[in-house]
Design a protein around this motif. Structure first.
Motif, PDB file in Angstrom:
ATOM      1  N   TRP A  88       0.841  -1.205   0.000  1.00 14.02           N
ATOM      2  CA  TRP A  88       0.000   0.000   0.000  1.00 14.02           C
ATOM      3  C   TRP A  88       0.873   1.250   0.000  1.00 14.02           C
ATOM      4  N   LEU A  89       1.893   1.241   0.829  1.00 18.22           N
ATOM      5  CA  LEU A  89       2.785   2.401   0.941  1.00 18.22           C
ATOM      6  C   LEU A  89       3.485   2.676  -0.383  1.00 18.22           C
ATOM      7  N   LEU A  90       4.096   1.652  -0.970  1.00 12.92           N
ATOM      8  CA  LEU A  90       4.861   1.841  -2.209  1.00 12.92           C
ATOM      9  C   LEU A  90       3.969   2.167  -3.403  1.00 12.92           C
ATOM     10  N   LYS A  91       2.831   1.482  -3.496  1.00 15.53           N
ATOM     11  CA  LYS A  91       1.910   1.752  -4.599  1.00 15.53           C
ATOM     12  C   LYS A  91       1.403   3.197  -4.528  1.00 15.53           C
ATOM     13  N   THR A  92       1.013   3.630  -3.360  1.00 12.01           N
ATOM     14  CA  THR A  92       0.512   5.001  -3.195  1.00 12.01           C
ATOM     15  C   THR A  92       1.609   6.008  -3.497  1.00 12.01           C
ATOM     16  N   ALA A  93       2.820   5.781  -2.995  1.00 12.44           N
ATOM     17  CA  ALA A  93       3.930   6.707  -3.245  1.00 12.44           C
ATOM     18  C   ALA A  93       4.262   6.775  -4.734  1.00 12.44           C
ATOM     19  N   ALA A  94       4.304   5.627  -5.391  1.00 13.75           N
ATOM     20  CA  ALA A  94       4.658   5.602  -6.818  1.00 13.75           C
ATOM     21  C   ALA A  94       3.620   6.337  -7.662  1.00 13.75           C
ATOM     22  N   ILE A  95       2.348   6.097  -7.402  1.00 18.83           N
ATOM     23  CA  ILE A  95       1.302   6.754  -8.178  1.00 18.83           C
ATOM     24  C   ILE A  95       1.259   8.242  -7.857  1.00 18.83           C
ATOM     25  N   THR A  96       1.437   8.605  -6.608  1.00 16.77           N
ATOM     26  CA  THR A  96       1.453  10.024  -6.231  1.00 16.77           C
ATOM     27  C   THR A  96       2.586  10.743  -6.940  1.00 16.77           C
ATOM     28  N   PHE A  97       3.750  10.122  -6.968  1.00 18.14           N
ATOM     29  CA  PHE A  97       4.907  10.741  -7.635  1.00 18.14           C
ATOM     30  C   PHE A  97       4.684  10.843  -9.141  1.00 18.14           C
ATOM     31  N   ALA A  98       4.244   9.745  -9.750  1.00 22.24           N
ATOM     32  CA  ALA A  98       4.012   9.759 -11.199  1.00 22.24           C
ATOM     33  C   ALA A  98       2.903  10.737 -11.569  1.00 22.24           C
ATOM     34  N   ASN A  99       1.836  10.735 -10.781  1.00 21.88           N
ATOM     35  CA  ASN A  99       0.713  11.633 -11.043  1.00 21.88           C
ATOM     36  C   ASN A  99       1.121  13.099 -10.880  1.00 21.88           C
ATOM     37  N   GLY A 100       2.090  13.349 -10.035  1.00 22.08           N
ATOM     38  CA  GLY A 100       2.535  14.722  -9.789  1.00 22.08           C
ATOM     39  C   GLY A 100       3.652  15.182 -10.696  1.00 22.08           C
ATOM     40  N   SER A 101       4.011  14.378 -11.685  1.00 21.30           N
ATOM     41  CA  SER A 101       5.125  14.778 -12.553  1.00 21.30           C
ATOM     42  C   SER A 101       4.842  16.096 -13.262  1.00 21.30           C
ATOM     43  N   ASP A 102       3.579  16.353 -13.579  1.00 24.62           N
ATOM     44  CA  ASP A 102       3.261  17.633 -14.208  1.00 24.62           C
ATOM     45  C   ASP A 102       3.369  18.794 -13.216  1.00 24.62           C
ATOM     46  N   ASN A 103       3.260  18.489 -11.925  1.00 25.81           N
ATOM     47  CA  ASN A 103       3.390  19.534 -10.904  1.00 25.81           C
ATOM     48  C   ASN A 103       4.817  20.059 -10.820  1.00 25.81           C
ATOM     49  N   ILE A 104       5.782  19.233 -11.179  1.00 26.69           N
ATOM     50  CA  ILE A 104       7.185  19.657 -11.117  1.00 26.69           C
ATOM     51  C   ILE A 104       7.386  20.909 -11.963  1.00 26.69           C
ATOM     52  N   GLY A 105       6.753  20.939 -13.123  1.00 27.13           N
ATOM     53  CA  GLY A 105       6.863  22.111 -13.994  1.00 27.13           C
ATOM     54  C   GLY A 105       6.264  23.362 -13.386  1.00 27.13           C
ATOM     55  N   VAL A 106       5.303  23.206 -12.482  1.00 26.08           N
ATOM     56  CA  VAL A 106       4.701  24.346 -11.789  1.00 26.08           C
ATOM     57  C   VAL A 106       5.529  24.704 -10.553  1.00 26.08           C
ATOM     58  N   TYR A 107       5.967  23.689  -9.819  1.00 24.81           N
ATOM     59  CA  TYR A 107       6.672  23.925  -8.562  1.00 24.81           C
ATOM     60  C   TYR A 107       8.050  24.557  -8.758  1.00 24.81           C
ATOM     61  N   ILE A 108       8.804  24.118  -9.776  1.00 21.52           N
ATOM     62  CA  ILE A 108      10.172  24.629  -9.957  1.00 21.52           C
ATOM     63  C   ILE A 108      10.195  26.144 -10.102  1.00 21.52           C
ATOM     64  N   PRO A 109       9.433  26.730 -11.029  1.00 17.66           N
ATOM     65  CA  PRO A 109       9.481  28.190 -11.124  1.00 17.66           C
ATOM     66  C   PRO A 109       8.905  28.874  -9.880  1.00 17.66           C
ATOM     67  N   TYR A 110       7.884  28.258  -9.286  1.00 11.71           N
ATOM     68  CA  TYR A 110       7.288  28.851  -8.079  1.00 11.71           C
ATOM     69  C   TYR A 110       8.295  28.853  -6.929  1.00 11.71           C
ATOM     70  N   PHE A 111       8.989  27.744  -6.733  1.00  7.88           N
ATOM     71  CA  PHE A 111       9.969  27.662  -5.662  1.00  7.88           C
ATOM     72  C   PHE A 111      11.144  28.604  -5.901  1.00  7.88           C
ATOM     73  N   SER A 112      11.558  28.723  -7.161  1.00  9.53           N
ATOM     74  CA  SER A 112      12.753  29.522  -7.451  1.00  9.53           C
ATOM     75  C   SER A 112      12.531  31.022  -7.272  1.00  9.53           C
ATOM     76  N   THR A 113      11.278  31.453  -7.187  1.00  4.73           N
ATOM     77  CA  THR A 113      10.996  32.887  -7.027  1.00  4.73           C
ATOM     78  C   THR A 113      10.720  33.277  -5.584  1.00  4.73           C
ATOM     79  N   ASN A 114      10.932  32.372  -4.651  1.00  8.71           N
ATOM     80  CA  ASN A 114      10.651  32.660  -3.246  1.00  8.71           C
ATOM     81  C   ASN A 114      11.929  32.638  -2.424  1.00  8.71           C
ATOM     82  N   SER A 115      11.907  33.414  -1.344  1.00 15.94           N
ATOM     83  CA  SER A 115      13.035  33.417  -0.415  1.00 15.94           C
ATOM     84  C   SER A 115      13.042  32.108   0.368  1.00 15.94           C
TER      85      SER A 115
END
Length: 180
Positions: A88-115
């Motif tokens: 359960w732990l690994l399946k949930t983590a793997a799907i959460t990570f894969a499902n969030g791959s598009d979030n990386i493109g949003v998070y990187i610029p957002y994180f880089s503009t903050n202190s």
């Protein structure tokens, strides 16, 4: 919350399939583990040390496709797959990570503009919202109407949803077009 609304549907289906409190805790733990991997990847990207083309990040879409096909094969073979707590732990983590791959493109610029101070507050808020998301997912999975649908059709819905998610990730990230 806007970038993770799709996680809520996965959480509802997983919580509806979990039979024990231990399994539910592993689902929440897997959600945290997968989300932490997304945050770490995004932080590294924001600091400029993790440069991967989005088309290659899209290869993470193969993971839910694999899990979905494997689930359909198990269903076809009429075996009930007993998932242990680590599963359960690994399946949930793997799907959460894969499902969030598009979030990386949003998070990187957002994180880089903050202190750094703002970034720590943002990370704390993100992690607190994972708990809220898990709570809401579990709560919704126990609503009679939703519970009936998930109980009756969850074994079919989840694999198909995973395959469609994987295809969506491959297309959205441009991986399909990049490879061909």
């Amino acid at each position: 919350m806007a970038t993770n609304i799709d996680d809520l549907f996965f959480l509802m289906t997983w919580f509806s399939q979990a039979k024990t409190t231990e399994q539910k805790l592993c689902i929440a733990g897997g959600q945290y583990l997968g989300f932490l991997l997304l945050l770490i990847t995004s932080m590294l990207g924001a600091f400029g040390t993790f440069l991967i083309q989005k088309e290659w990040v899209g290869l993470l879409g193969l993971l839910p496709i694999y899990i979905g096909i494997k689930s359909l094969i198990m269903l076809y073979r009429s075996r009930s797959e007993q998932i242990n707590v680590v599963g359960w732990l690994l399946k949930t983590a793997a799907i959460t990570f894969a499902n969030g791959s598009d979030n990386i493109g949003v998070y990187i610029p957002y994180f880089s503009t903050n202190s750094l101070e703002n970034l720590m507050l943002i990370l704390f808020m993100f992690l607190a919202l994972v708990a809220v998301w898990c709570y809401i997912g579990n709560l919704l999975s126990n609503q009679p109407f939703i519970a009936q649908i998930l109980e009756r059709n969850g074994h079919i819905i989840v694999p198909i949803m995973l395959i469609l998610l994987g295809v969506y990730i491959l297309i959205k990230q441009g991986t399909v077009y990049y490879i061909f």
